[in-house]
Design an enzyme around this catalytic site. Structure first.
Site, mmCIF file in Angstrom:
data_model
loop_
_atom_site.group_PDB
_atom_site.id
_atom_site.type_symbol
_atom_site.label_atom_id
_atom_site.label_comp_id
_atom_site.label_asym_id
_atom_site.label_seq_id
_atom_site.Cartn_x
_atom_site.Cartn_y
_atom_site.Cartn_z
ATOM 1 N N CYS A 130 0.816 -1.216 0.000
ATOM 2 C CA CYS A 130 0.000 0.000 0.000
ATOM 3 C C CYS A 130 0.853 1.273 0.000
ATOM 4 O O CYS A 130 0.371 2.351 -0.338
ATOM 5 C CB CYS A 130 -0.934 0.003 1.210
ATOM 6 S SG CYS A 130 -1.822 -1.557 1.398
ATOM 7 N N TYR A 135 -7.867 -23.589 2.748
ATOM 8 C CA TYR A 135 -8.408 -22.268 3.072
ATOM 9 C C TYR A 135 -7.957 -21.279 1.985
ATOM 10 O O TYR A 135 -6.922 -21.480 1.350
ATOM 11 C CB TYR A 135 -7.833 -21.762 4.395
ATOM 12 C CG TYR A 135 -8.164 -22.597 5.610
ATOM 13 C CD1 TYR A 135 -9.085 -22.151 6.545
ATOM 14 C CD2 TYR A 135 -7.537 -23.822 5.836
ATOM 15 C CE1 TYR A 135 -9.385 -22.891 7.681
ATOM 16 C CE2 TYR A 135 -7.831 -24.570 6.970
ATOM 17 C CZ TYR A 135 -8.754 -24.101 7.888
ATOM 18 O OH TYR A 135 -9.043 -24.839 9.008
HETATM 19 C C1 LIG Z 1 -0.413 -0.096 -5.344
HETATM 20 C C2 LIG Z 1 -1.328 -0.702 -4.347
HETATM 21 C C3 LIG Z 1 -1.781 0.059 -3.288
HETATM 22 C C4 LIG Z 1 -2.638 -0.489 -2.370
HETATM 23 N N1 LIG Z 1 -3.093 0.310 -1.348
HETATM 24 C C5 LIG Z 1 -3.937 -0.203 -0.427
HETATM 25 C C6 LIG Z 1 -4.378 0.589 0.662
HETATM 26 O O1 LIG Z 1 -4.013 1.765 0.790
HETATM 27 N N2 LIG Z 1 -5.223 0.018 1.564
HETATM 28 C C7 LIG Z 1 -5.635 -1.274 1.454
HETATM 29 O O2 LIG Z 1 -6.386 -1.741 2.309
HETATM 30 N N3 LIG Z 1 -5.213 -2.057 0.437
HETATM 31 C C8 LIG Z 1 -4.389 -1.559 -0.506
HETATM 32 N N4 LIG Z 1 -3.934 -2.349 -1.521
HETATM 33 C C9 LIG Z 1 -4.428 -3.748 -1.612
HETATM 34 C C10 LIG Z 1 -3.623 -4.719 -0.752
HETATM 35 O O3 LIG Z 1 -2.264 -4.530 -0.987
HETATM 36 C C11 LIG Z 1 -4.054 -6.143 -1.111
HETATM 37 O O4 LIG Z 1 -5.392 -6.291 -0.720
HETATM 38 C C12 LIG Z 1 -3.207 -7.219 -0.442
HETATM 39 O O5 LIG Z 1 -1.877 -7.105 -0.795
HETATM 40 C C13 LIG Z 1 -3.701 -8.598 -0.872
HETATM 41 O O6 LIG Z 1 -2.969 -9.589 -0.216
HETATM 42 P P1 LIG Z 1 -2.915 -11.065 -0.812
HETATM 43 O O7 LIG Z 1 -2.073 -11.865 0.132
HETATM 44 O O8 LIG Z 1 -4.274 -11.528 -1.133
HETATM 45 O O9 LIG Z 1 -2.158 -10.903 -2.204
HETATM 46 P P2 LIG Z 1 -0.691 -10.339 -2.483
HETATM 47 O O10 LIG Z 1 -0.233 -9.444 -1.391
HETATM 48 O O11 LIG Z 1 -0.768 -9.789 -3.863
HETATM 49 O O12 LIG Z 1 0.230 -11.638 -2.478
HETATM 50 C C14 LIG Z 1 0.029 -12.691 -3.366
HETATM 51 C C15 LIG Z 1 1.370 -13.343 -3.663
HETATM 52 O O13 LIG Z 1 1.139 -14.710 -4.032
HETATM 53 C C16 LIG Z 1 1.988 -15.026 -5.115
HETATM 54 N N5 LIG Z 1 1.479 -16.218 -5.815
HETATM 55 C C17 LIG Z 1 0.361 -16.306 -6.572
HETATM 56 N N6 LIG Z 1 0.211 -17.558 -7.024
HETATM 57 C C18 LIG Z 1 1.261 -18.264 -6.557
HETATM 58 C C19 LIG Z 1 1.684 -19.619 -6.728
HETATM 59 N N7 LIG Z 1 0.981 -20.479 -7.447
HETATM 60 N N8 LIG Z 1 2.819 -20.012 -6.120
HETATM 61 C C20 LIG Z 1 3.554 -19.131 -5.372
HETATM 62 N N9 LIG Z 1 3.207 -17.851 -5.188
HETATM 63 C C21 LIG Z 1 2.069 -17.423 -5.780
HETATM 64 C C22 LIG Z 1 1.943 -13.761 -5.954
HETATM 65 O O14 LIG Z 1 2.983 -13.726 -6.893
HETATM 66 C C23 LIG Z 1 2.089 -12.711 -4.858
HETATM 67 O O15 LIG Z 1 3.452 -12.504 -4.560
HETATM 68 C C24 LIG Z 1 -3.058 -1.838 -2.471
HETATM 69 C C25 LIG Z 1 -2.592 -2.623 -3.524
HETATM 70 C C26 LIG Z 1 -1.732 -2.068 -4.454
HETATM 71 C C27 LIG Z 1 -1.245 -2.904 -5.599
#
Ligand SMILES: Cc1cc2nc3c(=O)[nH]c(=O)nc-3n(C[C@H](O)[C@H](O)[C@H](O)COP(=O)(O)OP(=O)(O)OC[C@H]3O[C@@H](n4cnc5c(N)ncnc54)[C@H](O)[C@@H]3O)c2cc1C
Length: 441
Positions: free
Chosen positions: A42, A275
């Site tokens: 973020c 999950y």
């Molecule tokens: C620029 C930006 C700004 C943001 N600002 C905010 C904010 O101000 N407030 C807020 O609440 N949210 C914000 N967000 C959203 C927040 O960052 C996301 O909701 C959060 O990161 C999601 O977490 P996640 O674990 O679901 O996915 P991610 O953090 O994206 O992690 C997923 C990871 O899993 C990996 N992966 C996928 N498939 C596989 C596989 N098969 N094997 C191994 N690894 C794999 C991916 O490559 C990635 O590294 C922002 C997002 C961005 C991009």
């Protein structure tokens, strides 16, 4: 209990740490494609803009320290290729060596997030196109700006990340134009709020093409569908993300109408040993109970806690989601919780809206600011259904109070009676939250 986690950024690293606390004897392995572990996604727009000068401040623990302190086997640059639900194994590829191997699990947790959508633009050629989802993508943008000193750019998409990017490009002195296919930016919010945000951007020299899209690119010139054209040095696309659900689909896990992986209130998929948390999870809406996918950080952290407690045999349930969110835009802040006017109309819910537009705190106090606060409430029950605010200060406080009121099942009239703190620097004897309650009465 052997636990394997897929994805090692927001959800993956958080759930691993939570499980270590909740299930001290668990054997935990964390696989992630990214070379980094759990960084502050973020904050990335603000590193690009220069507000955060040191990008390494976004990076939390090193994998070595995280592993050592929490006894977690962290395997970065590892791609999980498939899930075998019968054998309870995953097939993993070491992205550096190319070798594949099989890892068994008792419980599998997916936090795979999503991937930035890339627009299919005719004639992209040499015009650089960036997206912002990972640390590496952030570094690519910063390197390009530092090296090429671009004078102008186009940001495609005027949602949360698009406007944060536009703000930060503009702060770097880059002439920025936002291209938005809708008639306004931030169309998740009510038009009255978007309008204020749009004006703030215009006042800060950001330009717009609304209800328009790039038809084709000729050299560095963007030819627009509506006939206009503009020359830019690069494009940043912020068109949302496609959820990384391929693994789940191939393993026969249910995908819902939001395209997220369907989970119950303990974040279990249709396979109780698997999950899903984070952006890829499809949860429920707080009010309607209908499928809802929210791609925000609070949700990932709460879901991590829910999974850890479930694994520990001491479960708590995930509530339906309000989608509370906030953003800063130049000198303004905008935030929302619950439903917008449009989403209520789409649901066919009869509602009224109470609006307060005025000062955030005592007018005689030197740094008083302005706030526009809109609250939607059910016409019959008068329960609060959603709120949005934009203004100079204290926006977070007002929307957080109202999010709490929604979860406490309060009515619009209860808001008038809320005993909130007051001193001239922060509020007025009748806070804007009280005021919307009084106005509705
Ligand atoms: C620029 C930006 C700004 C943001 N600002 C905010 C904010 O101000 N407030 C807020 O609440 N949210 C914000 N967000 C959203 C927040 O960052 C996301 O909701 C959060 O990161 C999601 O977490 P996640 O674990 O679901 O996915 P991610 O953090 O994206 O992690 C997923 C990871 O899993 C990996 N992966 C996928 N498939 C596989 C596989 N098969 N094997 C191994 N690894 C794999 C991916 O490559 C990635 O590294 C922002 C997002 C961005 C991009």
């Amino acid at each position: 209990m052997k636990i394997v986690i897929v994805g090692a950024i927001a959800g993956g690293s958080t759930v691993a740490a939570q499980i270590r606390r909740a299930v001290p004897d668990a054997e935990i392995t964390l696989f992630g494609r990214d070379p980094l572990l759990g960084y502050g996604t973020c904050g990335m727009p603000y590193v690009i803009g220069g507000l955060i000068e040191d990008k390494s401040k976004l990076v939390g623990s090193s994998p070595e320290k995280f592993s050592e302190q929490r006894d977690i086997n962290v395997q970065l640059k590892h791609d999980v290729l498939s899930i075998n639900r019968d054998n309870k194994t995953v097939e993993v590829r070491n992205m550096e060596t190319g070798q594949t191997f099989t890892e068994s699990y008792d419980k599998l947790i997916l936090s795979p997030g999503g991937t930035s959508r890339i627009p299919d633009l005719k004639g992209l050629g040499d015009l650089p196109l960036f997206t912002l989802k990972s640390f590496k993508e952030m570094e690519e943008i910063i390197d390009f700006i530092d090296r090429e000193k671009p004078q102008s750019c186009a940001v495609i998409g005027g949602g949360f990340i698009g406007i944060e990017l536009a703000e930060n490009f503009a702060l770097r002195g880059i002439k920025t134009t936002v291209i938005e296919r809708n008639e306004r930016i931030m169309n998740i919010m009510d038009p009255e709020i978007s309008e204020v945000l749009g004006k703030e951007m215009t006042d800060n020299n950001v330009e717009f093409y609304f209800e328009d899209a790039i038809e084709r690119i000729e050299d560095k010139r963007l030819i627009m569908k509506n006939g206009g054209n503009l020359e830019v040095d690069f494009i940043a696309a912020s068109l949302g993300i496609d959820l990384n659900t391929q693994l789940a689909v191939e393993a026969g896990l249910h995908i819902g109408p939001t395209k997220g992986i369907v989970v119950n209130s303990f974040m279990q998929t249709n396979d109780p040993d698997i999950y899903t948390i984070g952006d890829a999870a499809e949860c429920k809406d707080w009010f309607t109970g209908k499928p809802k996918n929210v791609k925000l950080a609070w949700h990932v952290h709460r879901q991590s806690f829910i999974v850890a407690r479930h694994l520990a045999g001491n479960p708590v349930e995930m509530n339906g989601l309000l989608g509370s969110t906030i953003t800063k835009l130049f000198s303004l802040t905008a935030a929302m919780t619950g439903h917008s006017a449009k989403s209520l109309s789409d649901e066919g819910i009869e509602f009224d809206t109470s609006v307060y537009e005025g000062r955030t705190n005592a007018g005689y106090y030197p740094d008083h600011g302005q706030i526009l606060l809109r609250i939607h409430y059910d016409r019959e029950s008068r329960l609060v259904l959603g709120a949005q605010a934009v203004g100079d200060k204290g926006i977070d406080k007002r929307i957080d109070v109202i999010a709490t009121a929604i979860m406490g099942k309060m009515t619009i009239d209860d808001l008038a009676a809320l005993e909130l703190c007051y001193s001239p620097a922060y509020s007025s004897p009748k806070d804007p939250v009280n005021m919307v309650g009084y106005k509705a009465e």
